[in-house]
Design an enzyme around this catalytic site. Sequence first.
Site, short mmCIF file in Angstrom:
data_model
loop_
_atom_site.label_atom_id
_atom_site.label_comp_id
_atom_site.label_asym_id
_atom_site.label_seq_id
_atom_site.Cartn_x
_atom_site.Cartn_y
_atom_site.Cartn_z
N ARG A 1 0.85 -1.19 0.00
CA ARG A 1 0.00 0.00 0.00
C ARG A 1 0.89 1.24 0.00
O ARG A 1 2.02 1.21 0.48
CB ARG A 1 -0.90 0.00 1.24
CG ARG A 1 -1.79 -1.24 1.38
CD ARG A 1 -2.56 -1.21 2.69
NE ARG A 1 -3.44 -2.36 2.85
CZ ARG A 1 -3.11 -3.49 3.46
NH1 ARG A 1 -1.89 -3.61 3.99
NH2 ARG A 1 -3.97 -4.48 3.57
N LYS B 1 -1.60 -2.80 8.10
CA LYS B 1 -2.75 -2.41 8.90
C LYS B 1 -2.75 -3.15 10.23
O LYS B 1 -2.36 -4.31 10.31
CB LYS B 1 -4.05 -2.73 8.14
CG LYS B 1 -4.30 -1.82 6.94
CD LYS B 1 -5.65 -2.12 6.32
CE LYS B 1 -5.96 -1.14 5.19
NZ LYS B 1 -7.29 -1.40 4.57
N HIS C 1 -2.79 2.32 -5.51
CA HIS C 1 -3.57 1.13 -5.16
C HIS C 1 -3.88 0.31 -6.41
O HIS C 1 -4.05 -0.91 -6.34
CB HIS C 1 -4.86 1.53 -4.45
CG HIS C 1 -5.28 0.54 -3.41
ND1 HIS C 1 -4.56 0.30 -2.25
CD2 HIS C 1 -6.35 -0.31 -3.36
CE1 HIS C 1 -5.15 -0.64 -1.54
NE2 HIS C 1 -6.22 -1.03 -2.18
N ARG D 1 -1.14 -1.98 -6.83
CA ARG D 1 -1.31 -3.10 -5.90
C ARG D 1 -2.26 -4.13 -6.50
O ARG D 1 -1.99 -5.34 -6.47
CB ARG D 1 -1.85 -2.56 -4.57
CG ARG D 1 -2.14 -3.61 -3.51
CD ARG D 1 -2.51 -2.88 -2.22
NE ARG D 1 -3.15 -3.73 -1.22
CZ ARG D 1 -2.49 -4.50 -0.36
NH1 ARG D 1 -1.18 -4.55 -0.39
NH2 ARG D 1 -3.15 -5.21 0.54
N HIS E 1 -3.49 -9.24 3.52
CA HIS E 1 -4.95 -9.28 3.69
C HIS E 1 -5.30 -10.10 4.92
O HIS E 1 -4.78 -11.20 5.11
CB HIS E 1 -5.63 -9.91 2.48
CG HIS E 1 -5.65 -9.02 1.28
ND1 HIS E 1 -5.77 -9.51 0.00
CD2 HIS E 1 -5.58 -7.67 1.16
CE1 HIS E 1 -5.77 -8.49 -0.85
NE2 HIS E 1 -5.66 -7.37 -0.17
N TYR F 1 -9.49 -10.92 -6.71
CA TYR F 1 -8.59 -10.83 -7.85
C TYR F 1 -8.75 -12.01 -8.79
O TYR F 1 -8.39 -11.93 -9.96
CB TYR F 1 -7.14 -10.72 -7.37
CG TYR F 1 -6.89 -9.46 -6.57
CD1 TYR F 1 -6.94 -8.22 -7.18
CD2 TYR F 1 -6.65 -9.52 -5.21
CE1 TYR F 1 -6.75 -7.05 -6.45
CE2 TYR F 1 -6.45 -8.36 -4.47
CZ TYR F 1 -6.50 -7.13 -5.10
OH TYR F 1 -6.32 -5.99 -4.37
#
Length: 309
Positions: free
Chosen positions: A160, A184, A255, A258, A281, A290
């Site tokens: 990110r 995150k 993004h 990404r 994730h 995806y």
Amino acid sequence: MDETDLLPEPMVRVLADYERHLRAERDLTPHTVRAYLADVAGVLEHAHRLGQTDAAELDLRTLRSWLAKQQTLGRSRTTLARRATAARVFTAWLARTGRASADAGATLATPRAHRTLPSVLRADEARDLIAAAVAAADDGTPVGLRDVAMLELLYATGVRVGELVGLDVDDVDRERDVVRVLGKGRKERTVPFGRPAAAALDAWLRRGRPALMAEGAGGALFLGARGRRIDQRAVRTLVHRRIAEVPGAPDIGPHGLRHSAATHLLEGGADLRSVQELLGHASLATTQRYTHVTTDRLRRAYQQAHPRA
């Protein structure tokens, strides 16, 4: 006037306690804390308008009423889903800490968000993007070397943009060609990168960063024009500018790179679990979208090429 200025004292106190919980116990980023608090303040303000004076009085009917009001104001399904989640996390905390006798949001339904397939580059467009940056860096300026290194690393790792600008020099391990990323929820992961990114990083660290570095740079891997840690806006501007030089490519930001990296990994045969780990994730379901991108591409190719499509 701040929304909390309208709240009764018991609600203001519980909101302050909740903020301390988010910052100290959950160790969330300032941006995430602000988002949670804004949503919860909205819940409490709505409850106060209905005559409630304490967070302990929240009930399912009030929460549903609040979400319904958001819908009438034209909020998107994605926003409604996020706010419902924020309300559930808050009411669960109230119950867990004894501030409420029951979890009012335990059965609050989350509006299903519309899922759109992300725009991604084709592999040749990704190569052209890097080539555009390399061509612009022919003069050997520090900024040009930095731009190539950032684009190579974004596409090579799928990190990110916030993770990229947060990298320090010590996070790069050239012996193993991996980078240590803080994602995150302060979760750390190790992501590999290939030889083109390694070469670009070497050039930046040898000839670019020392020339650009100013007092206050600290250990920042990538520096802005003033010699300090680069910000996300500058990276987004770079990506959009270079994408504009690739004929036919969708206008994507960091993004989008990404998304492209994830799609190309799956198209190249990488398994979902590995891609999930590389991207950081929390849920495999996030990575699975995806596969829809790759299937959609396959379908278009079939329809264009097969005589009986």
